[in-house]
Design a protein around this motif. Structure first.
Motif, PDB file in Angstrom:
ATOM      1  N   UNK A 194       1.656 -60.977 -13.709  1.00  0.00           N
ATOM      2  CA  UNK A 194       2.752 -61.186 -12.754  1.00  0.00           C
ATOM      3  C   UNK A 194       2.222 -61.196 -11.317  1.00  0.00           C
ATOM      4  N   UNK A 195       1.302 -60.262 -11.031  1.00  0.00           N
ATOM      5  CA  UNK A 195       0.756 -60.189  -9.664  1.00  0.00           C
ATOM      6  C   UNK A 195       0.020 -61.480  -9.329  1.00  0.00           C
TER       7      UNK A 195
ATOM      8  N   UNK B 211       2.428 -64.259  -8.744  1.00  0.00           N
ATOM      9  CA  UNK B 211       3.163 -64.141  -7.481  1.00  0.00           C
ATOM     10  C   UNK B 211       2.279 -64.539  -6.305  1.00  0.00           C
ATOM     11  N   UNK B 212       0.990 -64.183  -6.375  1.00  0.00           N
ATOM     12  CA  UNK B 212       0.133 -64.379  -5.210  1.00  0.00           C
ATOM     13  C   UNK B 212      -0.577 -65.722  -5.182  1.00  0.00           C
ATOM     14  N   UNK B 213      -0.842 -66.309  -6.378  1.00  0.00           N
ATOM     15  CA  UNK B 213      -1.696 -67.492  -6.387  1.00  0.00           C
ATOM     16  C   UNK B 213      -1.192 -68.634  -5.499  1.00  0.00           C
ATOM     17  N   UNK B 214       0.100 -69.024  -5.579  1.00  0.00           N
ATOM     18  CA  UNK B 214       0.556 -70.133  -4.727  1.00  0.00           C
ATOM     19  C   UNK B 214       0.349 -69.852  -3.236  1.00  0.00           C
ATOM     20  N   UNK B 215       0.584 -68.611  -2.833  1.00  0.00           N
ATOM     21  CA  UNK B 215       0.422 -68.278  -1.411  1.00  0.00           C
ATOM     22  C   UNK B 215      -1.056 -68.278  -1.028  1.00  0.00           C
TER      23      UNK B 215
ATOM     24  N   UNK C  17      -3.296 -70.131  -2.370  1.00  0.00           N
ATOM     25  CA  UNK C  17      -3.740 -71.531  -2.304  1.00  0.00           C
ATOM     26  C   UNK C  17      -3.325 -72.174  -0.978  1.00  0.00           C
ATOM     27  N   UNK C  18      -2.140 -71.799  -0.510  1.00  0.00           N
ATOM     28  CA  UNK C  18      -1.637 -72.296   0.779  1.00  0.00           C
ATOM     29  C   UNK C  18      -2.613 -71.911   1.895  1.00  0.00           C
TER      30      UNK C  18
ATOM     31  N   UNK D 285      -5.997 -73.875   1.599  1.00  0.00           N
ATOM     32  CA  UNK D 285      -6.021 -75.239   2.156  1.00  0.00           C
ATOM     33  C   UNK D 285      -6.029 -75.179   3.680  1.00  0.00           C
TER      34      UNK D 285
ATOM     35  N   UNK E  46       4.974 -58.158  -6.473  1.00  0.00           N
ATOM     36  CA  UNK E  46       5.634 -59.053  -7.433  1.00  0.00           C
ATOM     37  C   UNK E  46       6.996 -59.523  -6.923  1.00  0.00           C
TER      38      UNK E  46
ATOM     39  N   UNK F 133       7.578 -63.289  -3.801  1.00  0.00           N
ATOM     40  CA  UNK F 133       8.080 -64.680  -3.815  1.00  0.00           C
ATOM     41  C   UNK F 133       9.519 -64.805  -3.324  1.00  0.00           C
TER      42      UNK F 133
ATOM     43  N   UNK G   1       5.022 -75.653  -1.194  1.00  0.00           N
ATOM     44  CA  UNK G   1       3.804 -75.093  -1.767  1.00  0.00           C
ATOM     45  C   UNK G   1       3.567 -75.644  -3.172  1.00  0.00           C
TER      46      UNK G   1
ATOM     47  N   UNK H 218       0.639 -77.814  -4.822  1.00  0.00           N
ATOM     48  CA  UNK H 218      -0.125 -77.363  -5.993  1.00  0.00           C
ATOM     49  C   UNK H 218      -0.146 -78.438  -7.080  1.00  0.00           C
TER      50      UNK H 218
ATOM     51  N   UNK I 113       9.433 -69.518 -10.206  1.00  0.00           N
ATOM     52  CA  UNK I 113       8.538 -68.627  -9.446  1.00  0.00           C
ATOM     53  C   UNK I 113       9.329 -67.871  -8.387  1.00  0.00           C
TER      54      UNK I 113
END
Lengths: 283, 309
Positions: free
Chosen positions: A25-26, A29-33, A35-36, A39, B123, B126, B137, B141, B182
């Protein structure tokens, strides 16, 4: 002995599974941010060659300095701050009054009022965009930050009313009754005795409404057309549709837009449960 | 005569006092209620009027009452029917995934462990991300130039080539749904966690004394307490998601070929891009009627379920 060993093993395994699931879950939750941010700090010439590497071989802050120095983003940022703070302040005032009314008075139609406020929460606001535009044009409220603040204040007031009501419920009624026996009017008692005690609640309401106003897109798109009056969502989306290949600048701007939202999240985090259960339907 | 005058004189102060005590709560409520009346009820009524007129900002001379013409046009509008089906798909796919994953998260957080506060903050993060940003975002992706998702899906064998699923008519809807899931998991996790924490411990102790095993305790205590909260949350959330057009507007604009168009995004597009307020308002009336029907259906089902047990 053997039994104790297996039960302990089982507990250990359970604990491991628990942490493993939480870790997923962690990560999600964090991966998209992450990645932002990745980039945003990647130099443009590396972006296409190392597009999907987890971290670029060299990093740069030039995207941030360009966004802050050579684009309209500081304007968008400022406009969003004005609109969000203005909305949050206005909503906190009106919702404190209405939340107080729902918490302290028993009156006819009280349930009807509460039901009506709940109803506004599931109402499709998108259908009001055209009529609002039409009604606000002759009043000079289209293409103005004031118009946005008015709209956002009305649409966030019901949810904030429930939130403030839940905070008032936590304060004993004897307090203002004592103040009223000492000669205060009810309003004076509210201002001098009760409101200072609800300051944390008002802070939470301020944070929730700020976040909501900071995120609103569709009304802002419809109502604002002048570049220097755009709020952040409108400005960023306009930028994306105009310069859709300027990844570095787009993501740098997006990261900057995240900062106030995350800051307010830190403030209201403790009240999330109360806030979301009060709103029940608030996203 | 005298008696009547006397009675009136005697009643007058009481009448005034009760008027003041009646007026007092309404005074406190009035700013909120006036704002809602002016900015929701008035536009709603104006919008209902628009639904039966020609109101095109780009075409100011084509005006006037058109009766049910807009509704006839809607019945023959292929984009409307596509958007209706898409709305159902979007709503229930998002809802079920958000709910299942949110429930899982709530159960994981429903016990004390070291670092719980920090884990909870991460958690739930988001939820704090503005919805348009969550849309952008995920659009990035899913972009094969800067995003990893197409390459991962290709490596897993789910995609024949690492292309952008947002441009693929058959798969595009999964883009906004992923972003929505998400973004929405924390909402369900928080609501369910609050319900779980409100279960009194004595209930479990009593059940244990009565000899209930772990499964029986979950079934008869946890579920019994959760079901009412879950039911109302799901009902309200369904309507909320069905009205939530931001992610589609941001990620695909309804494309490709209206494959991701849902009713709210269609209404917004007609109002914003075509500035055809009459048709947009007629579409809005249909959406409102459908939501109303859904709510009645659910309430009726609840009533029947209750009388059945």
């Amino acid at each position: 002995m053997v039994v104790a060993g297996t039960s302990q093993l089982r507990r250990r395994l359970g604990l491991c599974g628990h942490w493993l699931a939480l870790a997923l879950y962690i990560l999600a939750a964090l991966f998209p941010l992450f990645w932002l941010v990745k980039i945003a700090v990647t130099p443009t010439d590396l972006l296409f060659g190392e597009g999907i590497r987890l971290w670029p071989s060299s990093t740069t802050l030039s995207n941030f300095t360009t966004v802050l120095g050579a684009t309209d983003f500081p304007w968008y940022f400022l406009n969003s701050v004005v609109v969000s703070l203005g909305t949050a302040a206005a909503v906190t005032v009106v919702a404190s009054l209405s939340g107080y009314a729902l918490s302290r008075f028993a009156f006819r139609w009280k349930n009807a009022v509460a039901f009506f406020l709940l109803l506004t929460q599931i109402f499709p606001l998108v259908m009001l965009i055209a009529p609002i535009y039409r009604l606000m044009t002759p009043l000079g409220l289209v293409d103005s930050l004031m118009g946005l603040i008015l709209v956002y204040t009305a649409y966030n007031a019901p949810f904030a009313t429930f939130l403030m009501q839940s905070f008032f419920e936590g304060i004993p009624k004897d307090l203002e009754e004592a103040a009223m026996i000492d000669g205060c009017t009810r309003f004076q008692a509210l201002c001098r005795v009760i409101l200072p005690l609800t300051l944390p609640g008002m802070g939470a309401t301020l944070g929730f409404v700020f976040t909501a106003a900071w995120s609103e897109l569709l009304f802002a798109l419809m109502l604002i057309s002048t570049e220097t009056r755009m709020t952040f969502p409108v400005g960023l989306l306009t930028f994306v549709s105009k310069f859709s290949v300027d990844w570095g600048q787009m993501t740098a701007a997006a990261v900057l837009a995240l900062i106030p939202a995350c800051a307010f999240f830190a403030v209201i985090q403790r009240y999330l449960v109360q806030g979301l259960t009060a709103g029940a339907v608030k996203g | 005569m005298a008696g009547r005058a006397l009675r009136l004189a005697g009643e007058a102060p009481a009448g005034r006092r009760s008027f003041r005590s009646i007026a007092e709560p309404w005074t406190y409520l009035s700013p909120t209620l006036v704002l809602i009346a002016l900015l929701m009820l008035v536009p709603l009524i104006v919008g209902i009027g628009f639904a039966f007129q020609n109101v095109q900002i780009l075409n100011p001379f084509k005006r006037g009452f058109v009766g049910l013409a807009h509704f006839q046009a809607i019945a023959n509008d292929p984009i409307f029917w596509k958007a209706l089906v898409n709305t159902l798909w979007w709503t229930f796919a998002s809802l079920i995934l958000q709910f299942v994953l949110g429930l899982g998260l709530a159960l994981l957080l429903w016990r004390e462990f070291k670092g719980k506060r920090l884990v909870q903050a991460i958690v739930f993060l988001p939820w704090a991300v503005p919805s348009f940003l969550s849309g952008l975002t995920f659009a990035w992706l899913f972009n094969p130039v800067v995003g990893p998702f197409p390459h991962w899906l290709h490596a897993l064998g789910l995609l024949a080539s690492p292309d952008n699923i947002l441009a693929d008519p058959a798969l595009a809807m999964w883009g906004p749904i992923t972003a929505n899931v998400w973004w929405g998991i924390p909402f369900f996790a928080i609501t369910i966690l609050a319900a779980l924490q409100s279960i009194p411990n004595e209930m479990y102790e009593a059940a244990a004394i009565d000899g209930a095993g772990m499964l029986a305790r979950f079934r008869h205590v946890t579920l019994a307490y959760l079901v009412p909260t879950i039911a109302i949350t799901l009902l309200l959330r369904t309507i909320w998601i069905a009205n939530f057009g931001d992610l589609v507007v941001v990620m695909t604009g309804g494309g490709p070929a209206n494959q991701t168009q849902i009713l709210p995004s269609y209404i917004f597009t007609v109002a914003f891009r075509k500035l055809d307020f009459g048709y947009a308002s007629a579409l809005s009336m249909v959406l409102l009627a459908l939501l109303f029907l859904y709510a009645i259906l659910i309430l009726e089902m609840r009533r029947r379920l209750r009388s059945a047990f």
